[in-house]
Design a protein around this motif. Structure first.
Motif, short mmCIF file in Angstrom:
data_model
loop_
_atom_site.label_atom_id
_atom_site.label_comp_id
_atom_site.label_asym_id
_atom_site.label_seq_id
_atom_site.Cartn_x
_atom_site.Cartn_y
_atom_site.Cartn_z
N LYS A 175 -13.43 -15.65 -34.65
CA LYS A 175 -12.16 -16.02 -33.74
C LYS A 175 -12.60 -17.54 -33.41
N GLN A 176 -11.31 -18.32 -32.87
CA GLN A 176 -11.47 -19.45 -32.40
C GLN A 176 -12.27 -19.62 -31.16
N GLY A 177 -13.11 -20.31 -30.91
CA GLY A 177 -13.90 -20.32 -29.56
C GLY A 177 -15.32 -19.63 -29.89
N HIS A 200 -18.71 -18.01 -33.44
CA HIS A 200 -17.95 -19.24 -33.08
C HIS A 200 -17.10 -19.78 -34.15
N GLY A 201 -15.81 -20.27 -33.93
CA GLY A 201 -14.86 -20.59 -34.65
C GLY A 201 -14.39 -21.90 -34.26
N ALA A 202 -14.31 -22.74 -34.95
CA ALA A 202 -13.68 -24.08 -34.55
C ALA A 202 -12.96 -24.76 -35.83
N GLY A 203 -11.66 -24.45 -35.82
CA GLY A 203 -10.79 -24.76 -36.94
C GLY A 203 -11.16 -24.05 -38.24
N SER A 206 -16.67 -21.53 -39.24
CA SER A 206 -17.04 -20.73 -38.36
C SER A 206 -18.50 -20.33 -38.80
#
Length: 669
Positions: A175-177, A200-203, A206
């Protein structure tokens, strides 16, 4: 007159009492089909069909899916336990005090691990030796779901898939974040389990990491087990596909409690007469994958490498002095599996064509007091599978597939008797499958499978064989008929199956001092029933029942039962997750009854006793407040004294664990 001695135990649940739950599920499922046709739909979870992601409509026929929530709710602390407790798969006690039980689909006894293919994200965990797949090294918090496909599956998954396939899928893109969890558990026998995970997901990018440290003194003397694991992965998603890299590291130390005679078991099932034996196992895995779509064509591939370092130390008395026997080996396995899928639509018809290649290289170098058996094996396989789906007037599917695989084996052991020098062998084998299904009524699906599956003898089996040449490939003619009725909340699935085996590879204790050989013709046949029922929004029931008759069909043992195969295994679970004022509370309870079975050496069925049947009960209660969850769980709550592994008549017994209670605390962020 001969009497079978039954171990001391708490009163066992009667088989009929456990099986009744399946009858209730069956009656309710069929009664509710018509009424619920409009409301219920099949789960939309994505599973692995034809080695590519598939929606429920094209999911593998008859597959069982265990979700991450199922695993967490049951309190299973490792993947092996989740498969047994939630999936209802029979597991046989390990010999090395580890939690890696031998998983048995469809009654293959002491060779069950060699007749089930186990995958992690499409990569084989099976080794070319007589060992169980080490599932305990997979951090349970990284698992997204587990798929269990019963029955012959050699077309897609190669050798050793006669009993079925178990595919463990780890988490995909996070997931994002930033999210994670901390977990701590302690229990009887100095059991402890510490885990931490982070995603951690960023765009499009991940990653995830997970570490764990667990241990226990276990139920028996000299059966301590300690393990440390670490894993991580990174993934990049883009418009036409995704790619990723994953690694795992596991360090394991275990004591070996050894076996007992029946008299010793009855006197003290916790005893050990091999108090100095111990071993270690270190495993490293790294893998990369890529998936890419070009129009109606999907491309995918995995490249993986695994290394294992194994040490074992055994001690015995000779001439009044204690003597050590030590062994060590290093093994590695590299796999490359590219494949392609093309999907085309013609009116109400959908055609899926899958083709792939599996390339694998396995090596082992042994350094021990009794062997220098160095071995190599290369395998090259090509498979092709085509499936057609008709949407009208009734959803219908028809799939046909084939596989050809070649094996090259090299082996040398100057310490063998007689010595083996540069033994070189080649073998090739084919598999095929034909399967289909049709919706005969709303939410009632009939399905059928037929095919040929196979297994190749591994290096341990060929190094202790009954003849001069390597063992012939084992083949099986597979047949299955089944029906599934109901939807997401009420569903029943029943399957009839038969496997006719030629040249089954098995250890025969009646040959000299015992040797691996190709048996006379054998057969596995029986039925499997699975059901689930949402009694209310808060209470869900599930049950599985496997009955299998395993016997010789030719040779001097014709008509006799195969050893270490229980005829019946019944598993029932209830999960309570209330809402409203009781929200935050949850409970899960399960019971498994395992029927009696022949001792491991009883090929002639002449032993005057059988391994007794037994029932185990486990339960978990949890309470969640915000991000915190506290739980208490128990295994073998009736403190049953039992065993599932015994290799000689009334001896060679490996007792199973007694009652264990645990407390845990979890924090999610």
């Amino acid at each position: 007159m001969k009497f079978a001695v039954v171990p001391r135990s708490a009163p066992a649940l009667k088989p009929l009492a456990l099986a009744c739950a399946l009858s209730v599920l069956a009656a309710d499922a069929f009664a509710q089909v018509a009424a619920q046709a409009a409301q219920d739909t099949l789960p939309s979870i994505v599973v692995t069909g034809a080695r590519f992601p598939a929606q429920a409509a094209t999911a593998p026929i008859g597959a069982t899916v265990i979700t991450a929530e199922d695993i967490r709710r049951s309190g299973a602390t490792d993947v092996n336990a989740a498969i047994r407790k939630v999936g209802g798969v029979y597991g046989r006690q390990s010999l090395d005090a580890s939690p890696d039980f031998a998983l048995d689909l469809r009654g293959f006894g002491s060779n069950s691990a060699q007749n089930v293919v186990i995958l992690v994200d499409g990569v084989r965990l099976n080794e070319n030796e007589l060992t169980n797949a080490v599932l305990s090294s997979i951090p349970v918090d990284t698992v997204e779901r587990i798929e269990i496909q019963r029955g012959g599956s050699s077309v897609l998954y190669g050798e050793g898939a006669t009993g079925g396939v178990i595919n463990i899928i780890t988490r995909g893109a996070g997931k994002q974040g930033t999210h994670g969890s901390l977990f701590a558990e302690a229990g009887r026998f100095d059991a402890h389990d510490l885990r931490a995970s982070l995603t951690h997901g960023a765009g499009p990018l991940s990653f995830d990491v997970a570490v764990a440290k667990r241990g226990t003194d276990n139920y028996r003397d000299n059966s301590e087990f300690r393990q440390k694991t670490a894993s991580g992965g990174v993934q990049y998603s883009y418009g036409a596909g995704r790619a990723g890299l994953r690694f795992e590291r596991s360090e394991q130390d275990a004591r070996f409690p050894g076996s007992l005679t029946e008299a010793q078991f009855l006197d003290n099932p916790r005893d050990s007469f091999t108090r100095d034996d111990f071993g270690t196992l270190d495993t490293d895995r790294i893998g990369a994958f890529v998936e890419h779509r070009v129009g109606a064509v999907e491309l995918a591939a995995e490249l993986s490498h695994r290394e294992r370092e194994v040490e074992a130390n055994y001690f015995y008395m000779s001439g009044g002095a204690k003597v050590a026997s030590r062994s060590r080996y290093d093994a590695s396995q590299t796999q490359f599996s590219p494949r392609v899928r093309h999907i085309a639509t013609f009116g109400d018809k959908r055609n899926e064509l899958v083709a792939g290649i599996d390339l694998m290289r396995w090596e082992r170098q042994v350094k021990s007091d009794f062997s220098r058996g160095d071995a190599e094996q290369d395998s090259k396989a090509f498979y092709l599978r085509n499936e057609v789906l008709w949407n009208a007037p009734h959803n219908a599917r028809l799939a046909i597939g084939g596989r050809h695989e070649r094996f090259t084996k090299d082996y040398s052991d100057p310490l063998a008797f007689p010595p083996v020098v540069n033994e070189h062998r080649r073998q090739s084998i084919n598999a095929w499958s034909l399967e289909g299904s049709v919706d005969v009524a709303p939410q009632v699906i009939l399905f059928a499978k037929a095919g040929r599956s196979y297994r190749i003898a591994n290096v341990d089996e060929n190094s202790l064989r009954s003849g001069l040449d390597v063992l012939a490939p084992q083949t099986s003619r597979d047949l299955e008929l089944g029906v599934t009725a109901g939807g997401a909340d009420r569903q029943l699935s029943a399957r009839l199956f038969r496997h006719r085996l030629t040249n089954e590879i098995f250890y025969d204790p009646t040959i000299g001092w015992g040797a691996n050989t190709n048996l006379d013709p054998t057969r596995r046949q029986g039925f499997e029933v699975e059901g689930r029922h949402a009694v209310t929004q808060d209470l869900r029931l599930s049950a599985q029942w496997q009955r299998v008759d395993a016997e010789f069909t030719g040779g001097p043992n014709a008509g006799r039962e195969m050893v270490l195969v229980p005829k019946n295994v019944v598993t029932v679970r209830a999960a309570w997750t209330p809402s409203g004022t009781l929200s935050g509370h949850s409970a899960d309870i399960g019971a498994q009854w395992v029927g009696s079975q022949r001792y491991g050496s009883d090929f002639t069925n002449s032993c005057g006793a059988r391994i007794p049947s037994y029932t185990t009960i486990d339960a978990r209660y949890a309470y969640r407040v915000g991000a915190w969850e506290a739980a208490v769980s128990g295994l073998n709550l009736a403190d049953r004294q039992y065993y599932s592994n015994a290799f000689d008549c009334r001896s060679g017994i490996y007792p199973s664990d007694g009652r264990q209670l645990k407390l845990s605390l979890r924090y999610d962020f």
